[in-house]
Design an enzyme around this catalytic site. Structure first.
Site, PDB file in Angstrom:
ATOM      1  N   ALA A   9      62.050  43.847  51.738  1.00  0.00           N
ATOM      2  CA  ALA A   9      62.251  42.875  53.376  1.00  0.00           C
ATOM      3  C   ALA A   9      61.448  42.230  53.658  1.00  0.00           C
ATOM      4  O   ALA A   9      61.096  42.031  54.901  1.00  0.00           O
ATOM      5  CB  ALA A   9      62.508  44.565  54.260  1.00  0.00           C
ATOM      6  N   GLY A  10      61.070  40.789  52.583  1.00  0.00           N
ATOM      7  CA  GLY A  10      60.459  40.297  53.018  1.00  0.00           C
ATOM      8  C   GLY A  10      61.260  38.683  53.927  1.00  0.00           C
ATOM      9  O   GLY A  10      61.965  39.680  54.434  1.00  0.00           O
ATOM     10  N   ARG A  88      57.728  29.009  39.073  1.00  0.00           N
ATOM     11  CA  ARG A  88      58.531  30.269  38.513  1.00  0.00           C
ATOM     12  C   ARG A  88      58.329  31.461  37.688  1.00  0.00           C
ATOM     13  O   ARG A  88      57.751  32.558  37.747  1.00  0.00           O
ATOM     14  CB  ARG A  88      60.234  29.848  38.951  1.00  0.00           C
ATOM     15  CG  ARG A  88      60.389  29.450  40.166  1.00  0.00           C
ATOM     16  CD  ARG A  88      61.584  29.078  40.145  1.00  0.00           C
ATOM     17  NE  ARG A  88      61.921  28.455  41.172  1.00  0.00           N
ATOM     18  CZ  ARG A  88      62.975  26.448  40.957  1.00  0.00           C
ATOM     19  NH1 ARG A  88      62.044  26.130  40.345  1.00  0.00           N
ATOM     20  NH2 ARG A  88      62.951  26.521  42.619  1.00  0.00           N
ATOM     21  N   HIS A 175      67.086  28.850  36.350  1.00  0.00           N
ATOM     22  CA  HIS A 175      66.403  28.545  37.896  1.00  0.00           C
ATOM     23  C   HIS A 175      65.325  28.239  37.560  1.00  0.00           C
ATOM     24  O   HIS A 175      64.036  29.073  37.956  1.00  0.00           O
ATOM     25  CB  HIS A 175      66.908  29.670  38.832  1.00  0.00           C
ATOM     26  CG  HIS A 175      66.047  29.344  39.678  1.00  0.00           C
ATOM     27  ND1 HIS A 175      67.177  28.442  40.667  1.00  0.00           N
ATOM     28  CD2 HIS A 175      65.547  30.400  40.931  1.00  0.00           C
ATOM     29  CE1 HIS A 175      65.840  28.249  42.124  1.00  0.00           C
ATOM     30  NE2 HIS A 175      65.156  29.109  42.025  1.00  0.00           N
TER      31      HIS A 175
HETATM   32  O1  TXD Z   1      66.762  31.445  44.180  1.00  0.00           O
HETATM   33  C1  TXD Z   1      66.403  32.358  43.578  1.00  0.00           C
HETATM   34  N1  TXD Z   1      66.148  32.989  43.306  1.00  0.00           N
HETATM   35  C2  TXD Z   1      64.653  32.313  44.756  1.00  0.00           C
HETATM   36  C3  TXD Z   1      64.096  33.095  44.598  1.00  0.00           C
HETATM   37  C4  TXD Z   1      64.413  32.238  46.251  1.00  0.00           C
HETATM   38  C5  TXD Z   1      63.946  32.285  46.392  1.00  0.00           C
HETATM   39  C6  TXD Z   1      62.986  33.570  46.371  1.00  0.00           C
HETATM   40  N2  TXD Z   1      62.984  33.670  45.380  1.00  0.00           N
HETATM   41  C7  TXD Z   1      61.894  35.150  44.680  1.00  0.00           C
HETATM   42  O2  TXD Z   1      62.327  35.811  45.641  1.00  0.00           O
HETATM   43  C8  TXD Z   1      60.703  34.885  45.163  1.00  0.00           C
HETATM   44  O3  TXD Z   1      60.160  33.702  44.080  1.00  0.00           O
HETATM   45  C9  TXD Z   1      60.113  35.953  44.888  1.00  0.00           C
HETATM   46  O4  TXD Z   1      60.152  36.565  43.306  1.00  0.00           O
HETATM   47  C10 TXD Z   1      61.314  36.904  45.936  1.00  0.00           C
HETATM   48  C11 TXD Z   1      61.070  36.793  46.921  1.00  0.00           C
HETATM   49  O5  TXD Z   1      60.797  36.496  47.896  1.00  0.00           O
HETATM   50  P1  TXD Z   1      59.812  35.879  49.694  1.00  0.00           P
HETATM   51  O6  TXD Z   1      59.732  34.772  49.965  1.00  0.00           O
HETATM   52  O7  TXD Z   1      60.917  37.082  49.939  1.00  0.00           O
HETATM   53  O8  TXD Z   1      58.935  37.122  49.616  1.00  0.00           O
HETATM   54  P2  TXD Z   1      58.464  38.124  50.490  1.00  0.00           P
HETATM   55  O9  TXD Z   1      58.011  37.344  51.660  1.00  0.00           O
HETATM   56  O10 TXD Z   1      56.877  37.948  49.381  1.00  0.00           O
HETATM   57  O11 TXD Z   1      59.020  39.286  49.651  1.00  0.00           O
HETATM   58  C12 TXD Z   1      58.988  40.083  48.756  1.00  0.00           C
HETATM   59  C13 TXD Z   1      58.924  41.446  49.490  1.00  0.00           C
HETATM   60  C14 TXD Z   1      57.477  42.472  50.246  1.00  0.00           C
HETATM   61  O12 TXD Z   1      57.965  42.537  51.559  1.00  0.00           O
HETATM   62  C15 TXD Z   1      57.049  43.237  49.070  1.00  0.00           C
HETATM   63  O13 TXD Z   1      56.070  44.058  50.593  1.00  0.00           O
HETATM   64  C16 TXD Z   1      58.184  43.773  48.568  1.00  0.00           C
HETATM   65  O14 TXD Z   1      58.794  42.017  48.380  1.00  0.00           O
HETATM   66  N3  TXD Z   1      58.264  45.038  47.606  1.00  0.00           N
HETATM   67  C17 TXD Z   1      58.609  45.231  46.782  1.00  0.00           C
HETATM   68  N4  TXD Z   1      59.165  46.132  47.280  1.00  0.00           N
HETATM   69  C18 TXD Z   1      60.113  47.407  47.221  1.00  0.00           C
HETATM   70  N5  TXD Z   1      59.881  47.561  45.668  1.00  0.00           N
HETATM   71  C19 TXD Z   1      58.317  47.161  45.214  1.00  0.00           C
HETATM   72  N6  TXD Z   1      58.227  47.510  44.523  1.00  0.00           N
HETATM   73  C20 TXD Z   1      57.648  45.815  45.920  1.00  0.00           C
HETATM   74  N7  TXD Z   1      57.389  45.647  45.515  1.00  0.00           N
HETATM   75  C21 TXD Z   1      56.654  44.276  46.463  1.00  0.00           C
END
Ligand code: TXD
Length: 326
Positions: A9-10, A88, A175
């Site tokens: 939920a980031g 990435r 990607h």
């Molecule tokens: O084109 C694409 N595929 C992408 C990929 C475009 C945008 C973002 N992209 C990737 O998505 C980025 O490189 C990251 O690997 C993810 C998530 O990106 P975001 O910007 O949303 O990261 P955040 O804001 O840090 O949110 C990640 C959340 C954060 O709230 C953590 O607490 C949570 O993930 N998190 C988890 N949730 C559930 N279960 C586990 N184990 C967990 N670990 C971390």
């Protein structure tokens, strides 16, 4: 009644949840995060916006996998985004562990859901998610191609001073830095861009597209893009839930298409009620084939290391056979 769960939920997950609400793509949205306060807080915030916006969707936040049961679609953004200077691929070690946990949670609590994976490094994560969950491969799709194509279209529209919606373009491959924009198949209202720009100008736009994500990472200083990624994902959710049969570039497990098996890469896919229903095989020119091959090779390099180090030893489906007849 449609239910969507967001694992993570980031920035991307939260933005996507809001979009799902505004577009009323589902009746119920569950935000799941290990940081349960973030999931609950964002769910409340978005729910409060519904009375202003007038949408009728139930939102909740949780850190309990039981709450995702009966989800129709699940979007996985759990993981860490890159920081300035990182590729990435540098996220592989940390995000692989997270994807394993998430795949096990989904397999146990929502095994019938369609899963859209967003976490980077995208293609390896889609592959790992499929191995760890053993969900049918038509139900595990990665989002990247729509985003990369949207960047390519934007940069073209700015260069040509034409409306972005007039541009048809597709970016194939992984990607990452080896993604494969396809200028030869790109048009502005049906006019090939090669009739509008010279090869040097096109080359610059291709370069800018490949660097599109990194440019934002550098500007933000902390975290990566999320508005365009969330919107690109919403398009895929819509296609699945409304059975639109749209064709988009998505990361899927290849089964002989383009000459590769048991390997994930971005290819044109028809998306509808059956998830990734059909991979469309375009006739690529020699240079495009070579670039696609290089792109697949950069992903399989990482996958090879994971196999060699036993990361998939416990998986039910251990087959692995990237190949290319060329
Ligand atoms: O084109 C694409 N595929 C992408 C990929 C475009 C945008 C973002 N992209 C990737 O998505 C980025 O490189 C990251 O690997 C993810 C998530 O990106 P975001 O910007 O949303 O990261 P955040 O804001 O840090 O949110 C990640 C959340 C954060 O709230 C953590 O607490 C949570 O993930 N998190 C988890 N949730 C559930 N279960 C586990 N184990 C967990 N670990 C971390």
């Amino acid at each position: 009644m449609k239910k969507i769960s967001l694992i993570g939920a980031g920035q991307t997950g939260g933005t996507l949840a809001h979009l799902i609400g505004i577009k009323e793509l589902a009746n119920e949205v569950v935000l799941f995060d290990v940081a349960s306060g973030i999931a609950k807080g964002k769910a409340l915030d978005i729910a409060q916006s519904s009375s202003v916006d007038g949408f009728d969707v139930k939102f909740s936040g949780t850190d309990n996998y039981e709450d995702i049961k009966n989800s129709d679609v699940i979007i996985v953004t759990a993981g860490v985004p890159r920081k300035p200077g990182m590729s990435r691929d540098d996220l592989l070690g940390i995000n692989l562990k997270i994807i394993k946990q998430v795949a096990e949670g989904i397999k146990q609590h929502a095994p019938n859901a369609f899963v859209i994976c967003i976490t980077n490094p995208l293609d390896v994560m889609v592959m790992a998610f499929q191995k760890y969950s053993n969900l049918p491969s038509n139900k595990v799709v990665g989002m990247a191609g729509i985003l990369d194509s949207s960047r390519f279209k934007l940069f073209l529209s700015l260069e040509l001073n034409v409306p972005v919606k007039e541009i048809e373009a597709m970016v194939m491959g992984g990607h990452g830095d080896t993604m494969v924009p396809l200028p030869k198949f790109t048009t502005v209202a049906g006019v090939p861009i090669e009739d509008l720009l010279d090869s040097e100008e096109i080359g610059e736009i291709v370069k800018k597209t490949r660097n599109g994500g990194a440019e934002i990472v550098n500007l933000l200083g902390d975290g990566s893009a999320y508005y365009a990624p969330a919107k690109s994902t919403a398009v895929m959710v819509d296609a699945i839930l409304k059975d639109t049969n749209q064709i988009h570039s998505c990361a899927v497990m290849l089964k002989g298409e383009y000459g590769y098996s048991d390997m994930v890469s971005g290819v044109p896919v028809m998306i509808g009620a059956g998830g990734a229903q059909q991979v469309i095989e375009m006739t690529l020119k020699q240079l495009q084939k070579t670039r696609f091959k290089n792109s697949v090779a950069s992903v399989s390099e990482m996958v090879n290391i994971l196999y060699a180090n036993g990361f998939f030893d416990d998986c039910e489906n251990k087959t692995y056979g990237p190949s290319n007849e060329e």
